[in-house]
Motif scaffolding. Structure first.
Motif, PDB file in Angstrom:
ATOM      1  N   GLY A  82       0.824  -1.213   0.000  1.00  9.98           N
ATOM      2  CA  GLY A  82       0.000   0.000   0.000  1.00  9.98           C
ATOM      3  C   GLY A  82       0.855   1.258   0.000  1.00  9.98           C
ATOM      4  N   TYR A  83       1.939   1.239   0.772  1.00 10.06           N
ATOM      5  CA  TYR A  83       2.824   2.402   0.831  1.00 10.06           C
ATOM      6  C   TYR A  83       3.401   2.696  -0.550  1.00 10.06           C
ATOM      7  N   TRP A 106       2.269   1.881  -3.552  1.00 11.47           N
ATOM      8  CA  TRP A 106       1.278   2.387  -4.512  1.00 11.47           C
ATOM      9  C   TRP A 106       1.002   3.867  -4.282  1.00 11.47           C
ATOM     10  N   SER A 107       1.161   4.323  -3.045  1.00  9.93           N
ATOM     11  CA  SER A 107       0.780   5.703  -2.739  1.00  9.93           C
ATOM     12  C   SER A 107       1.844   6.711  -3.166  1.00  9.93           C
ATOM     13  N   TYR A 108       3.099   6.276  -3.380  1.00  5.38           N
ATOM     14  CA  TYR A 108       4.171   7.245  -3.610  1.00  5.38           C
ATOM     15  C   TYR A 108       3.949   8.160  -4.823  1.00  5.38           C
ATOM     16  N   LEU A 167       1.188   9.135  -6.199  1.00  8.53           N
ATOM     17  CA  LEU A 167       0.109  10.056  -5.842  1.00  8.53           C
ATOM     18  C   LEU A 167       0.623  11.114  -4.863  1.00  8.53           C
ATOM     19  N   ALA A 168       1.394  10.655  -3.856  1.00  7.27           N
ATOM     20  CA  ALA A 168       1.895  11.578  -2.840  1.00  7.27           C
ATOM     21  C   ALA A 168       2.845  12.605  -3.456  1.00  7.27           C
ATOM     22  N   VAL A 223      -2.030  10.751   2.817  1.00  6.70           N
ATOM     23  CA  VAL A 223      -2.356   9.817   1.729  1.00  6.70           C
ATOM     24  C   VAL A 223      -1.487   8.569   1.834  1.00  6.70           C
ATOM     25  N   ILE A 224      -0.180   8.759   2.080  1.00 11.13           N
ATOM     26  CA  ILE A 224       0.735   7.617   2.164  1.00 11.13           C
ATOM     27  C   ILE A 224       0.281   6.667   3.269  1.00 11.13           C
ATOM     28  N   TYR A 225      -0.059   7.235   4.441  1.00 10.19           N
ATOM     29  CA  TYR A 225      -0.434   6.361   5.552  1.00 10.19           C
ATOM     30  C   TYR A 225      -1.814   5.749   5.377  1.00 10.19           C
ATOM     31  N   PHE A 253      -3.121   4.796   2.445  1.00 14.85           N
ATOM     32  CA  PHE A 253      -2.862   3.664   1.546  1.00 14.85           C
ATOM     33  C   PHE A 253      -2.136   2.544   2.295  1.00 14.85           C
TER      34      PHE A 253
END
Lengths: 244, 193
Positions: free
Chosen positions: B99-100, B102-104, B106-107, B142-144, B146
């Motif tokens: 999850g972390y 995938w969020s990068y 976007l972040a 967002v990172i956390y 995800f």
């Protein structure tokens, strides 16, 4: 560090794309069958694949030493109860199976990295994504592979220099700022030279890719991937109300 | 042996320069994933990956910042050892901490838009403190989100467990990284080109 090890095992002869597909299919099967029987079967398969890729399980464990405590944390926390009897082993079963599944997936990654040269991974990306975006992605991925050791050496030198000057006794925030600033200034100074070098070598949208081959080992890998996907679908379809 | 002769379609100067920068920031994020520090009180080891995400957003802007983090994730997926503690591979994206990862992208996009807006890239050194901190706080959220959700779903645990095991111990570290990013952006040591 996990890197390519030259060799002539079956794993080395299978193409990068087939190996990536096999990994995805294995992940699909592992998610569909996260139960003791399914994971036992997949463990057997994973061990067989590791043997074919000349990757001893011992090497896999050595590679992921740092990750194992974090994997064990989830089942431990989940089984903990605020009150007597404090520990509820039944609650840890699901998370423990999930953690084990992650370990199996990581084992296959180790086998892939040890048997696949960078050039092939790069070409696989460019072939999987069509057109200019695929070319940029492949090019970027290749650059990341090659820049990684360079920047790593930069940062190691910085930390060493800091330690020599007793910089490791400074407050945490200060240490992070120093390491990050040094890493960033080095990276930015390399950027300009890299861009000039890329243009000087006529960076084009249509380079000549390495030859793509499809041998018997690839066919077998493909067959195995399809079988795994079918096995995954077998359980998932009825659950979704499709067919059956 | 035959030789194929085709027209060579050169990549433009601007794109060549940008892809070089994007790849360098992706590699830098990968190197930061090895550098681990310990929090003073809890002694939880943490890596600097998220610092790479912040820096990519701040220095590359929304478009190439996202591209840089996509490069990071794809390079890791095909086997560059750039994820935390030197792990890599397609399996990592579907593992407990996937999850972390995938969020990068976007972040990095959120930091980029927050700092530069939608138009031309601004000089990060002249962007207001509020904008910098706000953008990084939103990205951290967002990172956390995800990461915790991914950990709960993949690890088959409750959201509370996921928060305790995969998020809360690391939040103080994020504040330190954000502070470090502000210090870097405001210092004269680094000049964006």
């Amino acid at each position: 560090m996990l890197t390519y090890e030259p060799g002539d095992s079956v794993g080395h002869r299978v193409g990068a794309r087939s190996k990536l597909l096999l990994q995805a299919a294995f992940a699909g099967a592992a998610f569909a069958h996260t139960d003791p029987v399914g994971l036992a079967a997949l463990t057997g398969l994973a061990l067989a694949l590791l043997a074919l890729a000349a990757t001893p399980p011992r090497a896999v464990f050595a590679e992921y030493r740092g990750v194992l405590p974090f994997l064990a944390a989830a089942p431990a926390i989940e089984s903990f109860r605020l009150g007597a009897p404090w520990v509820d082993p039944a609650a840890a079963v699901g998370p423990a199976l999930a953690a084990y599944r992650t370990l199996l997936l990581l084992a296959l990654v180790a086998a892939y990295v040890r048997t696949t040269p960078v050039r092939e991974s790069e070409a696989a990306v460019a072939r999987l994504v069509p057109g200019k975006p695929g070319r940029l992605l492949g090019l970027g991925v290749g650059l990341v592979f090659r820049l990684l050791p360079v920047l790593q050496a930069d940062l190691a030198r910085t930390r060493e220099a800091m330690a020599v000057r007793l910089g490791d006794r400074r407050p945490l925030r200060e240490r992070i700022r120093l390491v990050a600033t040094a890493g960033l200034t080095r990276a930015l100074s390399r950027t300009d030279r890299l861009a000039v070098a890329l243009r000087a070598r006529c960076l084009s949208w249509n380079p000549t890719p390495p030859e793509a081959t499809f041998g018997r080992a690839d066919a077998l890998a493909l067959l195995l991937a399809v079988a795994l996907l079918a096995w995954a679908a077998w359980d998932v379809w009825p659950a979704l109300g499709v067919g059956g | 042996m035959s030789t194929a002769t085709e027209d060579v379609d050169l990549v433009g100067e601007e794109i060549a320069a940008n892809i070089a920068r994007a790849a360098l920031f992706a590699a830098l994020t990968g190197v930061f994933a090895y550098v681990s520090f310990q929090l003073p009180v809890t002694s939880v080891p943490f890596t600097l990956q998220v610092l790479g995400v912040f820096l990519a957003g701040v220095f590359l802007g929304p478009v190439w910042g996202v591209a840089s983090m996509v490069l990071y994730v794809v390079a890791g997926a095909v086997g560059a050892p750039v994820f935390a503690y030197g792990s890599a591979g397609l399996g990592s994206l579907f593992g407990q901490w996937g999850g972390y990862l995938w969020s990068y992208p976007l972040a990095a996009g959120i930091v980029g838009i927050g700092v530069h807006g939608r138009g031309e890239l601004a000089d990060p050194g002249h962007v207001g403190l509020g904008r910098l901190v706000g953008a990084m706080a939103a990205a951290t959220l967002v990172i956390y989100a995800f990461g915790t959700l991914g950990y709960a779903i993949v690890g088959d645990v409750s959201l509370v467990t996921a928060l305790v095991a995969a998020a809360l111990p690391f939040v103080p570290a994020e504040a330190i990284k954000a502070a470090a990013t502000v210090a870097i952006v405001r210092s004269d040591a680094v000049t964006a080109r």
